[in-house]
Design a protein around this motif. Structure first.
Motif, PDB file in Angstrom:
ATOM      1  N   LEU A   1       0.814  -1.207   0.000  1.00 36.06           N
ATOM      2  CA  LEU A   1       0.000   0.000   0.000  1.00 36.06           C
ATOM      3  C   LEU A   1       0.851   1.262   0.000  1.00 36.06           C
ATOM      4  O   LEU A   1       0.450   2.287  -0.564  1.00 36.06           O
ATOM      5  N   ASP A   2       1.994   1.209   0.647  1.00 30.53           N
ATOM      6  CA  ASP A   2       2.861   2.395   0.706  1.00 30.53           C
ATOM      7  C   ASP A   2       3.265   2.867  -0.685  1.00 30.53           C
ATOM      8  O   ASP A   2       3.428   4.076  -0.916  1.00 30.53           O
ATOM      9  N   GLN A   3       3.431   1.937  -1.601  1.00 28.87           N
ATOM     10  CA  GLN A   3       3.789   2.326  -2.973  1.00 28.87           C
ATOM     11  C   GLN A   3       2.666   3.162  -3.595  1.00 28.87           C
ATOM     12  O   GLN A   3       2.923   4.161  -4.272  1.00 28.87           O
ATOM     13  N   ALA A   4       1.421   2.752  -3.360  1.00 33.13           N
ATOM     14  CA  ALA A   4       0.294   3.513  -3.896  1.00 33.13           C
ATOM     15  C   ALA A   4       0.165   4.863  -3.213  1.00 33.13           C
ATOM     16  O   ALA A   4      -0.154   5.870  -3.853  1.00 33.13           O
ATOM     17  N   VAL A   5       0.416   4.900  -1.899  1.00 30.62           N
ATOM     18  CA  VAL A   5       0.308   6.164  -1.162  1.00 30.62           C
ATOM     19  C   VAL A   5       1.319   7.173  -1.694  1.00 30.62           C
ATOM     20  O   VAL A   5       1.015   8.361  -1.856  1.00 30.62           O
ATOM     21  N   THR A   6       2.534   6.710  -1.997  1.00 34.87           N
ATOM     22  CA  THR A   6       3.567   7.606  -2.543  1.00 34.87           C
ATOM     23  C   THR A   6       3.106   8.203  -3.866  1.00 34.87           C
ATOM     24  O   THR A   6       3.267   9.411  -4.111  1.00 34.87           O
ATOM     25  N   ARG A   7       2.538   7.387  -4.744  1.00 36.72           N
ATOM     26  CA  ARG A   7       2.043   7.898  -6.030  1.00 36.72           C
ATOM     27  C   ARG A   7       0.870   8.851  -5.818  1.00 36.72           C
ATOM     28  O   ARG A   7       0.738   9.855  -6.522  1.00 36.72           O
ATOM     29  N   PHE A   8       0.002   8.530  -4.855  1.00 35.41           N
ATOM     30  CA  PHE A   8      -1.148   9.386  -4.567  1.00 35.41           C
ATOM     31  C   PHE A   8      -0.688  10.767  -4.120  1.00 35.41           C
ATOM     32  O   PHE A   8      -1.231  11.790  -4.551  1.00 35.41           O
ATOM     33  N   GLU A   9       0.320  10.817  -3.259  1.00 39.09           N
ATOM     34  CA  GLU A   9       0.791  12.095  -2.737  1.00 39.09           C
ATOM     35  C   GLU A   9       1.458  12.945  -3.812  1.00 39.09           C
ATOM     36  O   GLU A   9       1.580  14.161  -3.661  1.00 39.09           O
ATOM     37  N   ALA A  10       1.870  12.307  -4.905  1.00 36.41           N
ATOM     38  CA  ALA A  10       2.477  13.054  -6.004  1.00 36.41           C
ATOM     39  C   ALA A  10       1.431  13.699  -6.910  1.00 36.41           C
ATOM     40  O   ALA A  10       1.781  14.531  -7.763  1.00 36.41           O
ATOM     41  N   LEU A  11       0.174  13.338  -6.750  1.00 35.30           N
ATOM     42  CA  LEU A  11      -0.892  13.942  -7.561  1.00 35.30           C
ATOM     43  C   LEU A  11      -1.144  15.369  -7.112  1.00 35.30           C
ATOM     44  O   LEU A  11      -0.941  15.714  -5.938  1.00 35.30           O
TER      45      LEU A  11
ATOM     46  N   PHE B   1      -8.531  -1.508   1.830  1.00 33.39           N
ATOM     47  CA  PHE B   1      -7.265  -1.332   2.546  1.00 33.39           C
ATOM     48  C   PHE B   1      -6.628   0.019   2.215  1.00 33.39           C
ATOM     49  O   PHE B   1      -6.133   0.716   3.101  1.00 33.39           O
ATOM     50  N   LEU B   2      -6.635   0.392   0.935  1.00 26.33           N
ATOM     51  CA  LEU B   2      -5.965   1.620   0.532  1.00 26.33           C
ATOM     52  C   LEU B   2      -6.607   2.846   1.173  1.00 26.33           C
ATOM     53  O   LEU B   2      -5.904   3.786   1.562  1.00 26.33           O
ATOM     54  N   LEU B   3      -7.925   2.853   1.296  1.00 20.46           N
ATOM     55  CA  LEU B   3      -8.606   3.999   1.888  1.00 20.46           C
ATOM     56  C   LEU B   3      -8.174   4.243   3.339  1.00 20.46           C
ATOM     57  O   LEU B   3      -8.213   5.373   3.819  1.00 20.46           O
ATOM     58  N   THR B   4      -7.785   3.178   4.030  1.00 24.30           N
ATOM     59  CA  THR B   4      -7.324   3.356   5.409  1.00 24.30           C
ATOM     60  C   THR B   4      -5.920   3.951   5.470  1.00 24.30           C
ATOM     61  O   THR B   4      -5.514   4.463   6.514  1.00 24.30           O
ATOM     62  N   LYS B   5      -5.184   3.878   4.361  1.00 24.35           N
ATOM     63  CA  LYS B   5      -3.801   4.363   4.348  1.00 24.35           C
ATOM     64  C   LYS B   5      -3.644   5.743   3.715  1.00 24.35           C
ATOM     65  O   LYS B   5      -2.650   6.432   3.968  1.00 24.35           O
TER      66      LYS B   5
ATOM     67  N   ALA C   1      -6.068  18.780  -6.193  1.00 23.85           N
ATOM     68  CA  ALA C   1      -7.423  18.585  -6.724  1.00 23.85           C
ATOM     69  C   ALA C   1      -7.611  17.160  -7.227  1.00 23.85           C
ATOM     70  O   ALA C   1      -8.679  16.555  -7.052  1.00 23.85           O
ATOM     71  N   ASP C   2      -6.568  16.599  -7.825  1.00 23.36           N
ATOM     72  CA  ASP C   2      -6.665  15.221  -8.312  1.00 23.36           C
ATOM     73  C   ASP C   2      -6.708  14.225  -7.154  1.00 23.36           C
ATOM     74  O   ASP C   2      -7.336  13.163  -7.257  1.00 23.36           O
ATOM     75  N   GLN C   3      -6.052  14.562  -6.062  1.00 24.21           N
ATOM     76  CA  GLN C   3      -6.136  13.691  -4.877  1.00 24.21           C
ATOM     77  C   GLN C   3      -7.569  13.605  -4.370  1.00 24.21           C
ATOM     78  O   GLN C   3      -8.079  12.522  -4.056  1.00 24.21           O
ATOM     79  N   VAL C   4      -8.220  14.772  -4.290  1.00 19.79           N
ATOM     80  CA  VAL C   4      -9.611  14.798  -3.832  1.00 19.79           C
ATOM     81  C   VAL C   4     -10.491  13.974  -4.754  1.00 19.79           C
ATOM     82  O   VAL C   4     -11.327  13.170  -4.309  1.00 19.79           O
ATOM     83  N   LEU C   5     -10.317  14.148  -6.055  1.00 17.96           N
ATOM     84  CA  LEU C   5     -11.133  13.423  -7.028  1.00 17.96           C
ATOM     85  C   LEU C   5     -10.881  11.928  -6.947  1.00 17.96           C
ATOM     86  O   LEU C   5     -11.819  11.111  -6.962  1.00 17.96           O
ATOM     87  N   PHE C   6      -9.624  11.527  -6.848  1.00 15.63           N
ATOM     88  CA  PHE C   6      -9.298  10.093  -6.788  1.00 15.63           C
ATOM     89  C   PHE C   6      -9.909   9.440  -5.553  1.00 15.63           C
ATOM     90  O   PHE C   6     -10.522   8.369  -5.637  1.00 15.63           O
ATOM     91  N   LYS C   7      -9.736  10.096  -4.416  1.00 16.39           N
ATOM     92  CA  LYS C   7     -10.270   9.507  -3.183  1.00 16.39           C
ATOM     93  C   LYS C   7     -11.790   9.416  -3.234  1.00 16.39           C
ATOM     94  O   LYS C   7     -12.390   8.431  -2.772  1.00 16.39           O
ATOM     95  N   SER C   8     -12.418  10.438  -3.800  1.00 13.62           N
ATOM     96  CA  SER C   8     -13.874  10.409  -3.940  1.00 13.62           C
ATOM     97  C   SER C   8     -14.312   9.251  -4.828  1.00 13.62           C
ATOM     98  O   SER C   8     -15.267   8.529  -4.514  1.00 13.62           O
TER      99      SER C   8
END
Length: 1016
Positions: A800-810, A852-856, A813-820
């Motif tokens: 999951l940490d690998q995905a979190v790192t990519r998410f934080e690079a967005l 799982f990813l939503l919790t991280k 506004a794209d982070q908000v959209l992706f999580k939604s």
């Protein structure tokens, strides 16, 4: 003759005696002292229990009849009619039965023959009172000589109706007469005319309380015209009172309900008062339970039924009756339809009611087991085949672990589901059947069926990347999602959501869900609940803000707006003004209601709001010297006030050490009158003495209905309710309630392709790689029934940490959209997989990964990041009543409920706005007619007032309302000192009563605050 009651009486006799109703015409004499027809009692005993009757004859000789009747009378007084009819009574060591009921199966011919012995008789014009031989009861229905129902009939064509029949019971019938005596006399008393039927189970003179026993008409009270040209109330004798029906009611519906409540006496000693009530089913309860039982008997397992019954419908009793009936239900081949009934509920009161009621029906222990210990207890109950199990939904996900623990302790416990069928009764449908816990329940109750189908479907599963063990576990999860052929659901709710109507879709009489309906409109019109919108007052807050920082920073518009709104709502002056309105309103209009026992609830928008309300409330009450108003506060966890360094507030701490579990009982006592809440006690809290609600929170949809409905419970002396709303508009409340007032319509079905569209958008973001999803699922599914090991946790987190790192690079506004989008995918899959057989392993794997990813993923602070405290000040404030009166729900059309649509797909780009511009917008929306020049003028006037020696003395000696009165008298002189250059403002304010009032409040509050602060 048509205008006389005797014609009505004859019509009922004709239907019950001569047209297949199963009754005989009563000819035996009535013994008013004993309250029975002795001849019929003795004939039944002699014919149905020959050996025992002859034994007593040899033993007692000619005294047999008298001895038996005396023994029966004593048993009726000691144990009640219901007990004697079901269990019999003893006479000289022999148990004599007074009734035989229809068995659940045809397997016992003797039971069928015994049932035939039971005789129901209709007796007309029965003289029930020993001292009033001239008075007679119109109709008495008796079972084997023991009266079970009485009827007083009226004919509107002769100038009287059911209300006159009720009055006759209240004034002309002695509750102490044997026929009318509570528990030992007749079970139910009907007051009816050709149009309406009412009933009571306890005569109490003028205090006798009648309940409607009507079918309902056009989703409201009353009865529809007969389709066959009969009386509107003909259903009573053509359906309810028919022999098989009446015998069924006596055997499986009527019961004694015992309630307890605390009463503090004059000596300050708290005593427990117990009250017994004879429960006779209301018409809609009888109809609903019987319709569900018949459908289950005909259709078997695998169906999903929705029962939409309003608050006040008696849902607890309906569930108890249904659970008992389903647990003993057999089909036409005399096979059990269900092996176990599981009741899913969080309500302790339902636990007690269900256990007590079923014990009265069965008179044996072990039929019902409440799971109040741990999941191992639930596993043992399921494995042991307990007929009725009561549990919360949250225990089911841990059964596999419980079975593993039990196996380590001793002999393994196995839950056998092969060939077994389950009925699951859900107490509150939309809260109990969402999420993974509901999926686990299905998996547990059909695990053998799933295993049997596993091998055939495993070959079709295109998941070569997973191990064999993980593939099997993945397929098990896929197969638990849709409805299971061995499980039927019976879901109860007053406020179904779209998904509730979609999942519990067995059609009712109109061809659509719900299967059975008892509307809010009918419950209100029949008096079972109160109309909480009948007295609804709304207030509007007008305020102005001013920027007090020299800078004009650029801020994210939405975040800054939330920060400013929060600043305003938490402002001490705002809360103080609302507390004053609440306390004074409660003191003047509420405290004397319901015999001086009325209570109120204040609904706040957050835990911090609740804390500040509690502090302000108690301070105001203390300042005013009010000793008859005390408050409690309810919120979860610990709250830290950011404006008070080191502050930590808890519910017990603010309630003088009162434990959270003790709060409902203490609030029910006379010690407390007002309960301030933040996301607690807004659903499922049943306190009939709640009369008024003060709302300072945005409410919408089901939340509005459930929150405001805390007021609708009836109580002796409670005739109305009141709502004072600081936030919501009348139209918003109307739109929330309207779909649940009469019928609830469901909109179009969701598009199954939405799920694939969401999956595509998520994959385009490239936050994860497909191999990572597969690797995580391999770890998760390979663990078996056990919790993940430390090594598993390590591996899952690394993936999951690998995905979190990519998410934080967005971009943000794209982070908000992706999580939604990810939240929408998780929720939509959970819902759609129940009604659409996707059987798509890719979706299932992504669903596991998404959970799982939503919790991280990094969480945004729940509070607005922007804090306005240092940049903004409150310039002026006004709280004004804008509307009052009823919100009528009988007009307009309800908006259908819609399911998940294009959710999570809208991109919201955060706009940037200058702080000054945002303040101007808020002032335009919430402000008064005052301009900036007006405000400067008011500041000058306030400075003049602060310098006044007289006002300084008044401020130190008085509270704000009294101080305001003094300022109002001095207003013109204060204005005159500052009139030069402000003539226009002077004329406009003093020439308008409305503006003058606002000016007085603003100036008085500002001067009072400064003078009091200066003194301290």
């Amino acid at each position: 003759m048509i205008h006389q009651e005797i014609s009505f009486e004859t019509a009922i006799e004709q239907a019950l005696v001569h047209e297949g109703g199963g009754y005989e015409a009563g000819t035996a004499a009535f013994d008013a002292e004993r309250g029975m027809f002795p001849e019929n009692v003795l004939n039944f005993l002699a014919k149905s229990q020959v050996p025992r009757w002859e034994y007593l004859g040899r033993l007692l000789g000619e005294t047999r009849a008298t001895v038996v009747l005396d023994a029966l009378g004593k048993e009726l007084e000691a144990k009640g009619l219901l007990y004697v009819l079901r269990q019999g009574f003893k006479c000289y060591g022999k148990t004599l039965r007074l009734a035989f009921f229809k068995p659940n199966t045809q397997l016992n011919p003797d039971a069928q023959k015994h049932y035939a012995f039971s005789r129901l008789c209709l007796h007309r014009q029965v003289h029930a009172s020993p001292g009033r031989l001239g008075q007679s009861v119109d109709v008495v229905l008796a079972l084997n000589g023991l009266p079970v129902a009485t009827m007083e009939l009226k004919n509107p064509l002769s100038g009287q109706n059911y209300e006159h029949a009720q009055q006759q019971y209240r004034t002309d019938r002695n509750p102490q007469d044997a026929l009318f005596r509570f528990k030992s006399g007749a079970l139910v008393h009907f007051a009816l005319d050709p149009d309406q039927a009412w009933m009571t189970t306890r005569l109490a003179g003028a205090d006798t309380y009648f309940l409607p026993f009507n079918q309902g008409y056009r989703n409201g009270a009353g009865n529809p015209p007969s389709a066959t040209g009969d009386y509107r109330t003909a259903y009573l004798w053509n359906e309810v009172l028919q022999r098989d029906s009446m015998m069924d009611i006596i055997a499986r519906f009527a019961h004694i309900q015992t309630t307890e409540h605390q009463v503090r006496g004059a000596d300050e000693v708290v005593r427990i008062v117990r009250r017994e009530t004879m429960i006779f089913p209301r018409y809609h309860q009888l109809q609903a339970v019987r319709a569900l039982v018949t459908a289950a008997q005909d259709q078997g397992a695998g169906r999903h039924y929705l029962v939409q019954h309003s608050a006040g419908s008696g849902k607890s009793n309906s569930i108890a009756w249904l659970a008992h009936r389903l647990a003993s239900l057999h089909d036409a081949q005399d096979e059990r339809v269900f092996d176990t009934v599981v009741v899913i509920t969080d309500r302790r009161v339902l636990d007690r009611q269900l256990q007590d009621a079923i014990y009265q029906f069965e008179h044996k222990q072990g039929v019902v087991q409440k799971i109040d210990e741990d999941t191992q207890q639930l596993a043992r109950a399921l494995a042991g085949g307990v007929p009725v199990i009561i549990s919360t939904i949250q225990k089911f996900p841990y059964i596999a672990q419980a079975l593993n623990t039990l196996a380590k302790k001793g002999p393994a416990v196995r839950i056998q589901t092969a060939g077994r069928r389950f009925a699951v009764i859900v107490d509150e449908a939309h809260s109990s059947q969402s999420g993974e816990a509901a999926q686990e329940l299905r998996k547990i109750l059909n695990q053998d069926g799933i295993e049997a189908a596993l091998a055939s479907q495993l070959l079709d599963l295109d998941e070569d990347e997973l191990s064999e063990e993980a593939r099997q576990a993945l397929l098990r999860d896929l197969m638990r999602r849709p409805r299971q052929p061995n499980i039927s659901y019976f879901a109860f709710t007053a406020t179904p959501k779209f998904r509730t109507l979609a999942v519990f879709d067995e059609p009712g009489p109109n061809g659509k869900a719900p299967f059975h309906h008892y509307s809010m409109k009918q419950a209100i019109e029949e008096g079972f609940i109160l109309d909480v919108l009948a007295n609804y007052t709304t207030y509007q807050t007008y305020y102005g803000l001013v920027k007090r920082t020299q800078d004009d920073p650029e801020l994210p518009r939405r975040e800054a707006a939330l920060g400013l709104a929060r600043f305003m709502s938490l402002h001490p002056y705002n809360i103080a003004q609302k507390v004053e309105v609440i306390v004074e309103h409660f003191k003047r209009y509420v405290i004397h209601r319901i015999g001086g026992r009325a209570k109120a609830m204040v609904v706040t928008s957050s835990r911090l709001h609740a804390v500040r309300y509690k502090l302000a409330f108690d301070a105001y009450v203390k300042e005013k010297g009010y000793t008859d108003i005390r408050s409690l506060v309810a919120f979860s966890g610990t709250v830290e006030d950011p404006d008070l360094a080191g502050s930590r507030y808890t519910e017990p701490g603010m309630n003088d050490g009162l434990r959270e579990s003790e709060l409902p009982d203490r609030f029910a006592s006379d010690d407390y009158q007002v309960l301030l809440v933040a996301d607690k006690y807004q659903t499922g809290f049943d306190q009939p003495l709640l009369h008024t609600m003060y709302v300072d929170k945005r409410l919408a949809g089901i939340q509005a209905v459930q929150t405001l409905s805390r007021l609708n419970r009836t109580a002796h002396g409670k005739t109305d309710t009141f709502v004072l709303d600081f936030v919501n508009e009348r139209e918003e409340i109307f739109n929330a309630f309207k779909p649940y007032y009469e019928t609830t319509e469901r909109g179009d079905e969701p598009d199954p392709h939405q799920l694939y569209a969401l999956q595509h958008r998520l994959e385009e973001a490239r936050v994860w790689e497909p191999e990572e999803v597969t690797a995580l699922c391999e770890v998760w599914y390979r663990r078996g029934p056990l919790e993940p090991s430390a090594q598993d946790h390590k591996r899952i987190n690394a993936l999951l940490d690998q995905a979190v790192t990519r998410f934080e690079a967005l971009p943000p506004a794209d982070q908000v959209l992706f999580k939604s989008n990810l939240v929408s995918f998780r929720n939509l899959y959970t819902f759609l997989a129940q009604i659409i057989p996707y059987q798509d392993s890719g979706l299932e794997k992504l669903h596991v990964y998404a959970r799982f990813l939503l919790t991280k993923l990094p969480r945004r602070d729940s509070d607005p990041r922007y804090r306005a405290d240092d940049d903004v000040a409150l310039k002026y404030y006004r709280l004004e009543k804008v509307s009052e009166g009823s919100i009528p729900l009988g007009v307009g059309e309800p908006t259908p409920l819609y399911g998940p649509g294009a959710v999570g797909t809208a991109e919201r780009r955060e706009q940037v706005v200058n702080l000054s511009e945002l303040i101007d917008r808020l002032n335009e929306k919430f402000g008064t007619e005052f301009t900036l020049a007006d405000q400067l003028f008011f500041e000058q006037v306030a400075e003049t007032a602060v310098a006044s020696t007289r006002l300084r003395e008044v401020a130190q000696a008085n509270n704000l309302p009294d101080f305001t009165q003094v300022v109002e008298k001095m207003l013109e002189s204060l204005f005159l000192e500052r009139m030069e250059g402000n003539e226009e403002v002077f004329s406009r304010v003093l020439g308008s009563g409305k503006l003058r009032g606002v000016a007085v409040k603003y100036i008085a509050a500002e001067v009072y605050r400064k003078l009091r602060a200066g003194a301290s």
